[in-house]
Scaffold this motif. Structure first.
Motif, PDB file in Angstrom:
ATOM      1  N   GLU A 146       0.833  -1.193   0.000  1.00  0.00           N
ATOM      2  CA  GLU A 146       0.000   0.000   0.000  1.00  0.00           C
ATOM      3  C   GLU A 146       0.875   1.254   0.000  1.00  0.00           C
ATOM      4  N   LYS A 147       0.289   2.378  -0.432  1.00  0.00           N
ATOM      5  CA  LYS A 147       1.027   3.627  -0.527  1.00  0.00           C
ATOM      6  C   LYS A 147       1.089   4.343   0.825  1.00  0.00           C
ATOM      7  N   GLY A 148       2.215   5.018   1.078  1.00  0.00           N
ATOM      8  CA  GLY A 148       2.325   5.788   2.297  1.00  0.00           C
ATOM      9  C   GLY A 148       3.762   6.109   2.646  1.00  0.00           C
ATOM     10  N   ILE A 149       3.968   6.531   3.890  1.00  0.00           N
ATOM     11  CA  ILE A 149       5.285   6.918   4.403  1.00  0.00           C
ATOM     12  C   ILE A 149       5.812   5.803   5.295  1.00  0.00           C
ATOM     13  N   THR A 150       7.086   5.487   5.147  1.00  0.00           N
ATOM     14  CA  THR A 150       7.687   4.420   5.950  1.00  0.00           C
ATOM     15  C   THR A 150       9.123   4.808   6.303  1.00  0.00           C
ATOM     16  N   THR A 151       9.840   3.889   6.905  1.00  0.00           N
ATOM     17  CA  THR A 151      11.222   4.142   7.318  1.00  0.00           C
ATOM     18  C   THR A 151      12.112   2.978   6.901  1.00  0.00           C
ATOM     19  N   HIS A 152      13.411   3.244   6.929  1.00  0.00           N
ATOM     20  CA  HIS A 152      14.369   2.170   6.639  1.00  0.00           C
ATOM     21  C   HIS A 152      14.206   1.048   7.668  1.00  0.00           C
TER      22      HIS A 152
END
Length: 298
Positions: A146-152
């Motif tokens: 899904e689309k969105g903001i994430t982190t390493h």
């Protein structure tokens, strides 16, 4: 393949690197946040961009951010070498000056706050241009693409292709998301204001951009709609509405706790009951002390 202009208007400069994989059909679905594991100085973005340009580095990111600049290193049509196979293929990667070990207090200093503000403005611009929702993904949503903001760190945890933990547990994620969402709202207002001030007719592109940003704002404020079998899917409440709803519920709980109550109308609140009990105890204690004093002739 190199590029000559920045994709984002937020970028101050470009420093192209060949440490990337050209993929013109790339359709990014994530904004991926990293820390550079460096101090937070004003030249860090330029220094790291210079390192990324070295073939020996074998790594890269789309953008580097420090307190006073945003440098683009990789064309958004290419895959940066930042978070192993899956993360590279689907993300636009932003490296922030700073370290994963920073505490919440350390993220609150002036340099960190400047970095957060620049990164949030950049993230908002990327989300707007690539139609990526300004929301954090759960592990399951990330795994489902899904689309969105994430982190390493989250990409490492979900896909198990690396062991990186940046930007760290102390990263102020909720503050950052709020900055991103405000930047998106400001962009919509600015688009309308510019057209009005210049007296120009709105092009199809401007109307679409305004509509997209207003839709995002509406979604943030939406109270949500319950699902109905065979009629509609449930629509979750927007993040801003949820926050306001939580605050409203907490205020009501305090009001309920403090209400003095009224026979046959409403129940006495727990806080008011406690205060009444204290007052009664004080009165009893005063009466006892008065009785003792009278007996002793005081």
């Amino acid at each position: 393949m190199s590029f000559t202009e920045a994709d984002s208007s937020v970028a101050n400069s470009i420093y192209p690197t060949q440490n990337c994989t050209w993929s013109p059909g790339l359709n990014p679905i994530w904004v991926v946040l990293h820390t550079m594991e460096t101090p937070e100085g004003d030249q860090i973005a330029e220094n790291i961009s210079s390192w990324f340009a070295n073939p020996v580095a074998g790594t890269s990111a789309h953008y580097c951010v420090d307190p006073d600049s945003v440098v683009q290193c990789v064309d958004e049509r290419a895959c940066a070498w930042a978070a192993m196979q899956v993360g590279n293929a689907y993300g636009i990667h932003i490296e922030m000056a700073g370290r994963a070990a920073q505490t919440a207090a350390e993220w609150a200093d002036s340099q960190s706050q400047a970095i957060l503000a620049r990164t949030a403005a950049l993230t908002a611009d990327i989300c707007r241009r690539h139609n990526i929702p300004a929301r954090y993904l759960t592990d399951q949503q990330l795994a489902d693409g899904e689309k969105g903001i994430t982190t390493h760190a989250q990409i490492s945890r979900v896909f198990k292709q690396s062991d990186h933990t940046d930007p760290g547990e102390g990263f102020p994620s909720q503050q950052f998301l709020g900055l991103v969402q405000r930047a998106l709202g400001a962009a919509a207002v600015q688009s309308v204001a510019q057209v009005v001030s210049e007296g120009e007719e709105m092009s199809k592109e401007i109307l679409e951009a305004i509509n997209l940003n207003l839709t995002r704002i509406v979604n943030l404020l939406s109270p949500g709609v319950p699902g109905q079998a065979g009629v509609r899917h449930a629509t979750p409440a927007g993040a801003v509405f949820q926050r306001l709803d939580n605050i409203s519920a907490q205020v009501q709980e305090l009001k309920d706790a403090a209400t003095p109550g009224r026979a046959g109308v409403k129940t006495q609140g727990s806080l008011d009951a406690r205060l009444s009990s204290i007052e009664e105890n004080q009165t009893t204690l005063i009466n006892i002390l008065t009785t003792i004093a009278e007996k002793k002739g005081l």
